[in-house]
Write an enzyme that holds these catalytic residues in place. Structure first.
Site, PDB file in Angstrom:
ATOM      1  N   CYS A 115       0.815  -1.225   0.000  1.00 42.38           N
ATOM      2  CA  CYS A 115       0.000   0.000   0.000  1.00 42.38           C
ATOM      3  C   CYS A 115       0.848   1.274   0.000  1.00 42.38           C
ATOM      4  CB  CYS A 115      -0.937   0.022   1.193  1.00 42.38           C
ATOM      5  SG  CYS A 115      -1.978  -1.423   1.262  1.00 42.38           S
ATOM      6  N   HIS A 256      -3.451   6.893   3.003  1.00 43.11           N
ATOM      7  CA  HIS A 256      -3.871   5.625   2.410  1.00 43.11           C
ATOM      8  C   HIS A 256      -5.270   5.296   2.932  1.00 43.11           C
ATOM      9  CE1 HIS A 256      -4.162   1.607   1.082  1.00 43.11           C
ATOM     10  NE2 HIS A 256      -3.913   1.049   2.254  1.00 43.11           N
ATOM     11  N   ASN A 286     -10.224  -0.421   0.211  1.00 45.38           N
ATOM     12  CA  ASN A 286      -8.762  -0.316   0.196  1.00 45.38           C
ATOM     13  C   ASN A 286      -8.244  -0.807  -1.154  1.00 45.38           C
ATOM     14  OD1 ASN A 286      -6.006  -0.680   0.510  1.00 45.38           O
ATOM     15  ND2 ASN A 286      -6.162  -1.708   2.506  1.00 45.38           N
TER      16      ASN A 286
HETATM   17  N1  ACO Z   1     -18.375  -8.868   9.513  1.00 50.08           N
HETATM   18  C1  ACO Z   1     -18.762  -9.158  10.759  1.00 50.08           C
HETATM   19  N2  ACO Z   1     -17.915  -9.511  11.727  1.00 50.08           N
HETATM   20  C2  ACO Z   1     -16.615  -9.576  11.422  1.00 50.08           C
HETATM   21  C3  ACO Z   1     -16.126  -9.268  10.132  1.00 50.08           C
HETATM   22  C4  ACO Z   1     -17.082  -8.915   9.168  1.00 50.08           C
HETATM   23  N3  ACO Z   1     -16.730  -8.605   7.900  1.00 50.08           N
HETATM   24  N4  ACO Z   1     -14.787  -9.409  10.130  1.00 50.08           N
HETATM   25  C5  ACO Z   1     -14.421  -9.761  11.364  1.00 50.08           C
HETATM   26  N5  ACO Z   1     -15.519  -9.870  12.142  1.00 50.08           N
HETATM   27  C6  ACO Z   1     -15.584 -10.238  13.561  1.00 50.08           C
HETATM   28  C7  ACO Z   1     -14.373 -11.036  14.003  1.00 50.08           C
HETATM   29  O1  ACO Z   1     -14.551 -12.414  13.715  1.00 50.08           O
HETATM   30  C8  ACO Z   1     -14.360 -10.753  15.491  1.00 50.08           C
HETATM   31  O2  ACO Z   1     -15.320 -11.576  16.107  1.00 50.08           O
HETATM   32  P1  ACO Z   1     -15.002 -12.215  17.577  1.00 50.08           P
HETATM   33  O3  ACO Z   1     -14.834 -11.039  18.492  1.00 50.08           O
HETATM   34  O4  ACO Z   1     -16.233 -13.023  17.828  1.00 50.08           O
HETATM   35  O5  ACO Z   1     -13.752 -13.012  17.410  1.00 50.08           O
HETATM   36  C9  ACO Z   1     -14.869  -9.313  15.588  1.00 50.08           C
HETATM   37  O6  ACO Z   1     -15.534  -9.045  14.341  1.00 50.08           O
HETATM   38  C10 ACO Z   1     -13.760  -8.303  15.786  1.00 50.08           C
HETATM   39  O7  ACO Z   1     -12.708  -8.578  14.871  1.00 50.08           O
HETATM   40  P2  ACO Z   1     -11.410  -7.689  14.803  1.00 50.08           P
HETATM   41  O8  ACO Z   1     -10.476  -8.239  13.771  1.00 50.08           O
HETATM   42  O9  ACO Z   1     -10.860  -7.487  16.182  1.00 50.08           O
HETATM   43  O10 ACO Z   1     -12.042  -6.311  14.299  1.00 50.08           O
HETATM   44  P3  ACO Z   1     -11.369  -4.916  14.163  1.00 50.08           P
HETATM   45  O11 ACO Z   1     -12.151  -3.932  14.924  1.00 50.08           O
HETATM   46  O12 ACO Z   1      -9.876  -4.969  14.407  1.00 50.08           O
HETATM   47  O13 ACO Z   1     -11.597  -4.595  12.614  1.00 50.08           O
HETATM   48  C11 ACO Z   1     -10.319  -4.622  10.554  1.00 50.08           C
HETATM   49  C12 ACO Z   1     -11.026  -5.454  11.637  1.00 50.08           C
HETATM   50  C13 ACO Z   1     -11.368  -3.757   9.879  1.00 50.08           C
HETATM   51  C14 ACO Z   1      -9.680  -5.546   9.555  1.00 50.08           C
HETATM   52  C15 ACO Z   1      -9.255  -3.723  11.209  1.00 50.08           C
HETATM   53  O14 ACO Z   1      -8.470  -4.482  12.083  1.00 50.08           O
HETATM   54  C16 ACO Z   1      -8.334  -3.055  10.199  1.00 50.08           C
HETATM   55  O15 ACO Z   1      -8.732  -2.173   9.469  1.00 50.08           O
HETATM   56  N6  ACO Z   1      -7.049  -3.413  10.212  1.00 50.08           N
HETATM   57  C17 ACO Z   1      -6.037  -2.703   9.401  1.00 50.08           C
HETATM   58  C18 ACO Z   1      -6.175  -2.931   7.924  1.00 50.08           C
HETATM   59  C19 ACO Z   1      -5.123  -2.111   7.205  1.00 50.08           C
HETATM   60  O16 ACO Z   1      -4.781  -1.020   7.588  1.00 50.08           O
HETATM   61  N7  ACO Z   1      -4.569  -2.605   6.164  1.00 50.08           N
HETATM   62  C20 ACO Z   1      -3.575  -1.796   5.477  1.00 50.08           C
HETATM   63  C21 ACO Z   1      -2.689  -2.581   4.766  1.00 50.08           C
HETATM   64  S1  ACO Z   1      -3.509  -3.528   3.551  1.00 50.08           S
HETATM   65  C22 ACO Z   1      -2.284  -3.999   2.430  1.00 50.08           C
HETATM   66  O17 ACO Z   1      -1.141  -3.790   2.630  1.00 50.08           O
HETATM   67  C23 ACO Z   1      -2.707  -4.785   1.228  1.00 50.08           C
END
Ligand code: ACO
Length: 329
Positions: A115, A256, A286
Site C-alpha cells: 500500500c 492511504h 482499500n
Molecule cells: N463482519 C462481521 N464480523 C466480522 C467481520 C465482518 N466482515 N470481520 C471480522 N468480524 C468479527 C471477528 O470475527 C471478530 O469476532 P469475535 O470477536 O467473535 O472473534 C470481531 O468481528 C472483531 O474482529 P477484529 O479483527 O478485532 O475487528 P477490528 O475492529 O480490528 O476490525 C479490521 C477489523 C477492519 C480488519 C481492522 O483491524 C483493520 O482495518 N485493520 C487494518 C487494515 C489495514 O490497515 N490494512 C492496510 C494494509 S492492507 C495492504 O497492505 C494490502
C-alpha cells in the site's frame, strides 16, 4: 544551487464499473452493512469484470493524466507502476502500459511495496528529476485485489477493491512548488501479519504446497491496525518536523484509504479539521497502491487541491512498509 524537484503536472484515475455494496456482501458472507461501516467506513467497492485488468485500468488512468499534463506518451522517459497484483509475473504491468500508450522511449518497471508503493515510486521519480529536471515520468498505482481476496473470508473480503491512479511528473519550474521530501520505511520482522503467499516462487500455483486459503490475502487485522496507527502518525510528524513545518501548515492530508478509524486517529493526532483530510474509502475500499493516486486525482478534479497547497501523503501496508511524501502542489 538547489536542483529542481518533481512537480505533479497531471493526474488521472480509473475504476471498474462493477460495484459491490455492503448489502451485496451480506449475501455472500456472515457480515452486515452496520459492522463494515462502523469498523471500516467502507460502503462499497469496485471490482473488475471479465476482460478488465490491472494494466487496462493503469492505461486508462495514465491517458487522463497525460492529457491533463499536455504531455504526449512519446515524450515519457520512465514509467513506474506500484502494484502487488500484476497481470503476469512477467512481463511487468509497466511494460504493458508502455506498449499500449506507445511510450517508445520510456524505460518501465514495476515496484512492489504494497500500500506504500505509490509513495515509494513517487520518491524514486523525484530522485530522477533532481538529476535531470527535463525528465517526464509517469507514476502509477494500480491494483486488482478482487481476485486475490478469499470471498469466503469475511475478515478480508469486505475491505478491498480494484482501481488505478496515475500522475505525470517533471521538474518544477517554480522554486517553491514540487516534491519536498519522501520518507520510506519497512519492517520485515512483521511480514507474517499480512501475507499473500501462494503463487510466488516458493509456493508455485497448481500444487498442494499450501492450504488453499494461503493463495489469498491473509491478515491479522487487529495487529495491522495497531502498527498502522503508530507508524502513520510517526512518519507524518517526521515529514513536517524535518521541513520545519507544523500540522497547521498542511492544506490537505491524503492518507492511504484502508480504514476510517485509522484515518480519524491520524486526523486527531495532527489536529486537522475534517475538510483538510481527503477520504473516499466509502466508495472504493482499500485499493492498496492505487488508493493515494486515486484520491489525489479526485481532490484535483473536485477543486479540493489547488496550486500552492501543501499536501501530505501517508501510507502503510503489508511488509510492513510505510512512507510519507510532502509536496507543495
Ligand atoms: N463482519 C462481521 N464480523 C466480522 C467481520 C465482518 N466482515 N470481520 C471480522 N468480524 C468479527 C471477528 O470475527 C471478530 O469476532 P469475535 O470477536 O467473535 O472473534 C470481531 O468481528 C472483531 O474482529 P477484529 O479483527 O478485532 O475487528 P477490528 O475492529 O480490528 O476490525 C479490521 C477489523 C477492519 C480488519 C481492522 O483491524 C483493520 O482495518 N485493520 C487494518 C487494515 C489495514 O490497515 N490494512 C492496510 C494494509 S492492507 C495492504 O497492505 C494490502
Amino acid at each position: 544551487m538547489k536542483s529542481a524537484s518533481a512537480l505533479i503536472v497531471g493526474t488521472g484515475s480509473a475504476l471498474p464499473s462493477k460495484v459491490i455494496t455492503n448489502q451485496d456482501l451480506e449475501k455472500i458472507v456472515d457480515t452486515s452493512d452496520e459492522w463494515i461501516t462502523q469498523r471500516t467506513g467502507i460502503k462499497e467497492r469496485r471490482i473488475v469484470a471479465p476482460g478488465e485488468s490491472n494494466s487496462g485500468l493503469a492505461v486508462k488512468a495514465s491517458r487522463l493524466a497525460l492529457e491533463r499534463a499536455q504531455i504526449a506518451p512519446e515524450e515519457l522517459d520512465l514509467i513506474i507502476v506500484a502494484t502487488l497484483t500484476p497481470d503476469y509475473l512477467m512481463p511487468s504491468v509497466a511494460v504493458l502500459v508502455q506498449k499500449e500508450l506507445g511510450a517508445h522511449k520510456a524505460g518501465a518497471f514495476d515496484l512492489s511495496a504494497t500500500c506504500s508503493g505509490f509513495i515509494y515510486a513517487l520518491t524514486i521519480a523525484d530522485k530522477f528529476i533532481r538529476t535531470d529536471p527535463q525528465l517526464k515520468i509517469l507514476v502509477i498505482g494500480s491494483e486488482v485485489l478482487s481476485n486475490k481476496v478469499n470471498w469466503q473470508d469475511r475478515t478480508t473480503c469486505v475491505l478491498f477493491g480494484d482501481g488505478a491512479g496515475a500522475v505525470v511528473v517533471t521538474g518544477s519550474k517554480e522554486p517553491n512548488r514540487g516534491f519536498i521530501s519522501g520518507h520510506l520505511y519497512a519492517d520485515g520482522n512483521l511480514w507474517h501479519l499480512l501475507t499473500l503467499k501462494g503463487c510466488g516462487s516458493l509456493y508455485p500455483p497448481c500444487g498442494d504446497h499450501l492450504p488453499p486459503e494461503e493463495y489469498y490475502i491473509r491478515m491479522q487485522g487487529r495487529e495491522v491496525f495497531k502498527n498502522a496507527v503508530r507508524a502513520m502518525e510517526a512518519v507524518a510528524l517526521e515529514a513536517l518536523q524535518t521541513n520545519g513545518l507544523t500540522p497547521e501548515d498542511v492544506d490537505l492530508l491524503v492518507p492511504h484509504q484502508a480504514n476510517m478509524r485509522i484515518i480519524e486517529h491520524l486526523r486527531e493526532r495532527l489536529a486537522l479539521p475534517l475538510e483538510k483530510v481527503y477520504v473516499n474509502l466509502q466508495k472504493y475500499g482499500n485499493t492498496s497502491a492505487a488508493s493515494i493516486p486515486i484520491a489525489l486525482d479526485e481532490a484535483v478534479t473536485t477543486g479540493k487541491l489547488r496550486p500552492g497547497d501543501l499536501v501530505l501523503m501517508i501510507a502503510f501496508g503489508g511488509g510492513f512498509t510505510w512512507a510519507s511524501a510532502l509536496i507543495r502542489w
